[in-house]
Design a protein around this motif. Structure first.
Motif, PDB file in Angstrom:
ATOM      1  N   LEU A   1     -15.660  12.346  24.810  1.00 49.63           N
ATOM      2  CA  LEU A   1     -15.207  11.882  23.499  1.00 49.63           C
ATOM      3  C   LEU A   1     -13.706  11.634  23.490  1.00 49.63           C
ATOM      4  CD1 LEU A   1     -16.640  14.140  20.636  1.00 49.63           C
ATOM      5  CD2 LEU A   1     -17.141  11.722  21.057  1.00 49.63           C
ATOM      6  N   THR A   2     -13.329  10.524  22.883  1.00 56.50           N
ATOM      7  CA  THR A   2     -11.920  10.260  22.626  1.00 56.50           C
ATOM      8  C   THR A   2     -11.693  10.299  21.128  1.00 56.50           C
ATOM      9  OG1 THR A   2     -11.360   8.953  24.563  1.00 56.50           O
ATOM     10  CG2 THR A   2     -10.254   8.357  22.542  1.00 56.50           C
ATOM     11  N   LEU A   3     -10.652  10.990  20.733  1.00 60.02           N
ATOM     12  CA  LEU A   3     -10.275  11.044  19.323  1.00 60.02           C
ATOM     13  C   LEU A   3      -8.852  10.534  19.224  1.00 60.02           C
ATOM     14  CD1 LEU A   3     -10.665  14.177  17.054  1.00 60.02           C
ATOM     15  CD2 LEU A   3      -8.503  13.023  17.247  1.00 60.02           C
ATOM     16  N   GLN A   4      -8.601   9.641  18.281  1.00 56.31           N
ATOM     17  CA  GLN A   4      -7.235   9.158  18.091  1.00 56.31           C
ATOM     18  C   GLN A   4      -6.932   9.099  16.606  1.00 56.31           C
ATOM     19  OE1 GLN A   4      -5.974   5.648  20.152  1.00 56.31           O
ATOM     20  NE2 GLN A   4      -6.230   6.627  22.134  1.00 56.31           N
ATOM     21  N   VAL A   5      -5.716   9.459  16.257  1.00 61.16           N
ATOM     22  CA  VAL A   5      -5.268   9.368  14.874  1.00 61.16           C
ATOM     23  C   VAL A   5      -3.911   8.687  14.848  1.00 61.16           C
ATOM     24  CG1 VAL A   5      -4.666  10.625  12.766  1.00 61.16           C
ATOM     25  CG2 VAL A   5      -6.508  11.489  14.216  1.00 61.16           C
ATOM     26  N   ALA A   6      -3.798   7.640  14.045  1.00 59.29           N
ATOM     27  CA  ALA A   6      -2.507   6.981  13.822  1.00 59.29           C
ATOM     28  C   ALA A   6      -2.154   7.152  12.360  1.00 59.29           C
ATOM     29  CB  ALA A   6      -2.598   5.502  14.179  1.00 59.29           C
ATOM     30  N   GLY A   7      -0.895   7.440  12.083  1.00 58.64           N
ATOM     31  CA  GLY A   7      -0.466   7.641  10.706  1.00 58.64           C
ATOM     32  C   GLY A   7      -0.773   9.040  10.217  1.00 58.64           C
ATOM     33  N   LEU A   8      -0.681   9.234   8.913  1.00 55.92           N
ATOM     34  CA  LEU A   8      -0.909  10.556   8.320  1.00 55.92           C
ATOM     35  C   LEU A   8      -2.121  10.502   7.395  1.00 55.92           C
ATOM     36  CD1 LEU A   8       2.706  11.597   7.239  1.00 55.92           C
ATOM     37  CD2 LEU A   8       1.531  12.121   9.386  1.00 55.92           C
ATOM     38  N   PRO A   9      -3.291  10.921   7.886  1.00 56.28           N
ATOM     39  CA  PRO A   9      -4.495  10.865   7.049  1.00 56.28           C
ATOM     40  C   PRO A   9      -4.320  11.592   5.713  1.00 56.28           C
ATOM     41  CG  PRO A   9      -5.098  11.363   9.311  1.00 56.28           C
ATOM     42  CD  PRO A   9      -3.598  11.399   9.241  1.00 56.28           C
TER      43      PRO A   9
ATOM     44  N   PRO B   1      10.476   6.989   7.450  1.00 52.23           N
ATOM     45  CA  PRO B   1      10.605   5.885   6.487  1.00 52.23           C
ATOM     46  C   PRO B   1       9.276   5.325   5.990  1.00 52.23           C
ATOM     47  CG  PRO B   1      11.276   5.177   8.704  1.00 52.23           C
ATOM     48  CD  PRO B   1      11.081   6.660   8.750  1.00 52.23           C
ATOM     49  N   LEU B   2       8.211   5.446   6.781  1.00 52.61           N
ATOM     50  CA  LEU B   2       6.917   4.905   6.339  1.00 52.61           C
ATOM     51  C   LEU B   2       6.264   5.773   5.265  1.00 52.61           C
ATOM     52  CD1 LEU B   2       4.907   3.719   9.483  1.00 52.61           C
ATOM     53  CD2 LEU B   2       5.608   2.335   7.524  1.00 52.61           C
TER      54      LEU B   2
ATOM     55  N   MET C   1      -0.684  -1.055  14.032  1.00 52.84           N
ATOM     56  CA  MET C   1       0.198  -2.180  13.711  1.00 52.84           C
ATOM     57  C   MET C   1       0.091  -2.553  12.228  1.00 52.84           C
ATOM     58  SD  MET C   1      -0.373  -4.608  16.992  1.00 52.84           S
ATOM     59  CE  MET C   1      -0.010  -4.063  18.644  1.00 52.84           C
ATOM     60  N   LEU C   2      -1.123  -2.420  11.670  1.00 51.49           N
ATOM     61  CA  LEU C   2      -1.290  -2.671  10.234  1.00 51.49           C
ATOM     62  C   LEU C   2      -0.513  -1.636   9.417  1.00 51.49           C
ATOM     63  CD1 LEU C   2      -5.122  -3.481  10.154  1.00 51.49           C
ATOM     64  CD2 LEU C   2      -3.307  -5.053   9.430  1.00 51.49           C
ATOM     65  N   ILE C   3      -0.577  -0.374   9.866  1.00 52.06           N
ATOM     66  CA  ILE C   3       0.132   0.697   9.164  1.00 52.06           C
ATOM     67  C   ILE C   3       1.634   0.435   9.195  1.00 52.06           C
ATOM     68  CG2 ILE C   3       0.692   3.169   9.227  1.00 52.06           C
ATOM     69  CD1 ILE C   3      -2.136   3.559  10.562  1.00 52.06           C
ATOM     70  N   GLU C   4       2.103   0.027  10.358  1.00 54.25           N
ATOM     71  CA  GLU C   4       3.520  -0.257  10.561  1.00 54.25           C
ATOM     72  C   GLU C   4       3.997  -1.363   9.618  1.00 54.25           C
ATOM     73  OE1 GLU C   4       5.237  -0.043  14.918  1.00 54.25           O
ATOM     74  OE2 GLU C   4       4.203  -1.931  14.527  1.00 54.25           O
TER      75      GLU C   4
ATOM     76  N   GLY D   1      22.542   2.689  15.185  1.00 57.28           N
ATOM     77  CA  GLY D   1      22.335   3.179  13.822  1.00 57.28           C
ATOM     78  C   GLY D   1      20.909   3.070  13.318  1.00 57.28           C
ATOM     79  N   GLU D   2      19.988   2.710  14.199  1.00 60.41           N
ATOM     80  CA  GLU D   2      18.623   2.471  13.714  1.00 60.41           C
ATOM     81  C   GLU D   2      17.879   3.765  13.368  1.00 60.41           C
ATOM     82  OE1 GLU D   2      18.027   0.501  17.330  1.00 60.41           O
ATOM     83  OE2 GLU D   2      19.763  -0.578  16.520  1.00 60.41           O
ATOM     84  N   ALA D   3      17.003   3.634  12.367  1.00 62.73           N
ATOM     85  CA  ALA D   3      16.162   4.758  11.970  1.00 62.73           C
ATOM     86  C   ALA D   3      14.961   4.830  12.911  1.00 62.73           C
ATOM     87  CB  ALA D   3      15.680   4.562  10.540  1.00 62.73           C
ATOM     88  N   TYR D   4      14.516   6.043  13.159  1.00 57.21           N
ATOM     89  CA  TYR D   4      13.294   6.244  13.942  1.00 57.21           C
ATOM     90  C   TYR D   4      12.113   6.150  12.988  1.00 57.21           C
ATOM     91  CZ  TYR D   4       9.645   8.333  16.727  1.00 57.21           C
ATOM     92  OH  TYR D   4       8.470   8.550  17.399  1.00 57.21           O
ATOM     93  N   GLY D   5      11.180   5.241  13.276  1.00 53.19           N
ATOM     94  CA  GLY D   5      10.070   5.084  12.335  1.00 53.19           C
ATOM     95  C   GLY D   5       8.738   4.773  12.977  1.00 53.19           C
ATOM     96  N   SER D   6       8.543   5.201  14.235  1.00 50.51           N
ATOM     97  CA  SER D   6       7.250   4.951  14.892  1.00 50.51           C
ATOM     98  C   SER D   6       6.125   5.594  14.093  1.00 50.51           C
ATOM     99  CB  SER D   6       7.233   5.552  16.299  1.00 50.51           C
ATOM    100  OG  SER D   6       8.167   4.911  17.117  1.00 50.51           O
ATOM    101  N   VAL D   7       5.002   4.922  14.058  1.00 48.93           N
ATOM    102  CA  VAL D   7       3.830   5.484  13.386  1.00 48.93           C
ATOM    103  C   VAL D   7       3.391   6.734  14.162  1.00 48.93           C
ATOM    104  CG1 VAL D   7       1.421   5.054  12.755  1.00 48.93           C
ATOM    105  CG2 VAL D   7       3.094   3.188  12.625  1.00 48.93           C
ATOM    106  N   PRO D   8       3.238   7.876  13.477  1.00 51.36           N
ATOM    107  CA  PRO D   8       2.758   9.072  14.195  1.00 51.36           C
ATOM    108  C   PRO D   8       1.408   8.765  14.848  1.00 51.36           C
ATOM    109  CG  PRO D   8       3.441   9.628  11.950  1.00 51.36           C
ATOM    110  CD  PRO D   8       3.459   8.127  12.059  1.00 51.36           C
ATOM    111  N   TRP D   9       1.222   9.244  16.043  1.00 57.61           N
ATOM    112  CA  TRP D   9      -0.022   8.914  16.766  1.00 57.61           C
ATOM    113  C   TRP D   9      -0.328  10.015  17.764  1.00 57.61           C
ATOM    114  CZ3 TRP D   9      -0.967   8.130  22.039  1.00 57.61           C
ATOM    115  CH2 TRP D   9      -2.157   7.473  22.379  1.00 57.61           C
ATOM    116  N   PHE D  10      -1.574  10.391  17.838  1.00 59.89           N
ATOM    117  CA  PHE D  10      -1.958  11.321  18.902  1.00 59.89           C
ATOM    118  C   PHE D  10      -3.406  11.101  19.290  1.00 59.89           C
ATOM    119  CE2 PHE D  10      -4.651  14.138  16.513  1.00 59.89           C
ATOM    120  CZ  PHE D  10      -4.140  14.095  15.225  1.00 59.89           C
TER     121      PHE D  10
END
Lengths: 106, 421
Positions: B332-340, B286-287, B387-390, B316-325
């Protein structure tokens, strides 16, 4: 306990509101928290699920969220609040003495 | 015929979480979890890191051990393979002929490593290593001895995490990547460059823009010919070239597919009593205007497992968690939230010695992704960005680039100015 002692950990202003910092003492690591209402708390520094520093995670209300797996604890009580964490976090007494934060460890 | 109630095929992260969540949500009937492996459900992220590096005998990180499964009254059937869904009978047939009847069925079949084309391999590929299971990790661990030459095919997360672990164990490591750079999929170029530099500093050599032309056995190892003519000799070949969703059961049963098992926003398939979640699941997000996604990530596996349990019970709820890995390599730590890739503009924020954040904005200014690299503390910032993306925030790019302005304050403004239902 016999070896209980108060340790000066940091200055109160070093921790921002609704935030957490890491505090190492000897070979141990702790997390020190400041809540939105200006109370201070201390817990063990590593998540009980995997060895990651909770101080790298985000404070959300009264909870700390692990930076890796998003497990959550109530940082005041140590209670595990969200999977994958299921083992409670140890907490420690804290006092704010004239702007210095002390933690009581053993 | 065995009455299984809620039947879950696949005992990985998704299946195990779904089983636990069904109980947490008050389902008192049967729950049956069917897995192909001998181990109780365990976490896969440590397989490329801790399971390779830890001294002594590594133990799997169990999601639910036997005792926990028993306490939850979840029937766990190990080393069993499902071969067909008999939709008319509401049943799943196992390889040994057992027929398991379900009220609701969850396909949490995951994904399998993509294999190197066999014609390019010596003796039908015997000896090329892949990493998916704990057993794979144990095999790989045995090969990563100091001084061994390891060729890694694929500059994605699996390949690079294995490369970092192999270097830490004292192996010589070459990474062969067909694309022009590493981490082509879902990782912005600026982050990939930092990862690339870190690997080179650690002594990893890269062969970019090169495929595997052929491979022959030589002694106990391999002679690998690259498409550009270069030849590498090595003691082991590890391939991390992506994964294919395990869709055969769904396909044979006539369920809709689209780069995975097709579901609606609740994670129900084209059969209302059959659900899919995790690596095998293609769902509309949905995002991102309902764009169909299939995510191979730990958090998605966990969150979809929990969500689909609700859907199986009628929510009946839609699944809409922000993709994150995330990925950890060396320090080194690498993190991505959402779809760049959904962004058209990128704004950088420096965190000084702690690293960098990148904010990815769509044409209309909406924050659609954030990525960060550096010290593990970037996690905190990415979580706020998530949270901003959400909230579908449209933040001021200048504020995003200013390290003096905390993301938490942006989030508070966002919540105040644009309340959302």
């Amino acid at each position: 306990m016999a070896n209980e002692q108060w340790i000066a950990a940091c200055e109160a202003e070093e921790i921002e509101e609704e935030d957490v910092i890491r505090f190492d003492h000897g070979d141990r690591t702790f997390a020190l928290y400041r809540s939105a209402d200006d109370q201070y708390y201390a817990t063990d520094g590593y998540c009980t699920h995997e060895r990651f520093h909770l101080a790298d995670g985000l404070v959300i209300g009264r909870q700390i969220e692990c930076p890796k797996h998003n497990g959550r604890f109530d940082y005041a009580t140590g209670e595990a609040k969200r999977a994958p964490v299921c083992v409670a976090l140890r907490t420690y007494p804290v006092k704010n003495d004239a702007g210095t934060i002390w933690i009581k460890i053993d | 015929m065995t009455e299984c109630g809620m039947l879950i095929i696949g005992a990985g992260e998704t299946g195990a979480r779904a089983a636990g969540e069904l109980r947490d949500r008050g389902w008192t009937g049967n729950i049956t979890l069917v897995g192909e492996e001998a181990l109780a459900p365990y976490e896969r992220p440590p397989l490329s890191k801790r399971a390779l590096l830890e001294a002594g005998d590594p133990e799997p990180a169990f999601i639910q051990g036997r005792e926990r499964l028993e306490a939850l009254n979840i029937r766990f059937m190990k080393e069993r393979r499902a071969i067909a869904i008999e939709r008319d009978e509401h049943a799943v047939r196992l390889e040994d002929g057992t027929l398991l009847r379900y009220e609701r069925l969850l396909l949490a079949t995951g994904a399998r490593p993509r294999r190197l084309p066999s014609e390019r391999l010596a003796s039908d590929g015997a000896g090329v290593l892949y990493l998916r299971s704990f057993a794979d990790a144990l095999t790989l661990r045995g090969r990563l001895r100091p001084g061994r030459r390891i060729a890694i095919v694929g500059g994605g997360f699996i390949g690079l995490e294995v490369a970092a672990s192999a270097r830490e164990l004292g192996c010589e490591v070459a990474v062969i990547e067909a694309g022009p750079r590493i981490l082509m999929r879902g990782v912005p170029e600026a982050l990939a460059a930092v990862v690339d530099a870190r690997h080179r500093a650690a002594g990893v050599s890269f062969k970019l823009g090169a495929g595997i032309g052929g491979m022959t056995r030589e002694g106990g190892g391999f002679r690998v010919r690259l498409t550009d003519g270069e030849v590498l000799t090595c003691d082991a070949v590890v391939a991390g070239i992506g994964a294919m969703p395990a869709t055969e059961l769904a396909a044979d049963a006539g369920l809709a597919l689209d780069n995975g098992i097709c579901t609606d926003e609740r994670l129900a398939t084209s059969d209302p009593d059959i659900f899919a979640a995790g690596d095998c699941c293609s769902f509309p997000h949905p995002l991102y205007d309902g764009k169909r996604l299939r995510l191979e990530a730990w958090r998605n596996a966990q969150d979809q497992g929990a969500h689909v349990a609700g859907s199986m019970l009628g929510a009946g709820e839609a699944y809409g968690s922000v993709p994150w890995f995330w990925s950890d390599q060396y320090d080194l730590t690498l993190q991505v939230a959402g779809l760049p890739d959904a962004g058209t503009t990128t704004v950088r924020r420096s965190l000084g010695e702690k690293g960098s954040l990148f904010f990815h904005l769509a044409g209309d200014g909406r924050l659609v992704a954030a990525s960060g690299i550096g010290h593990p503390a970037v996690a905190k910032e990415i979580r706020l960005a998530e949270m901003l993306i959400e909230r579908r925030a449209v933040p001021d790019p200048l504020a995003l680039s200013n390290p003096e302005l905390s993301l938490r304050s942006l989030l508070k403004n966002e919540t105040r100015e644009t309340p959302r239902l």
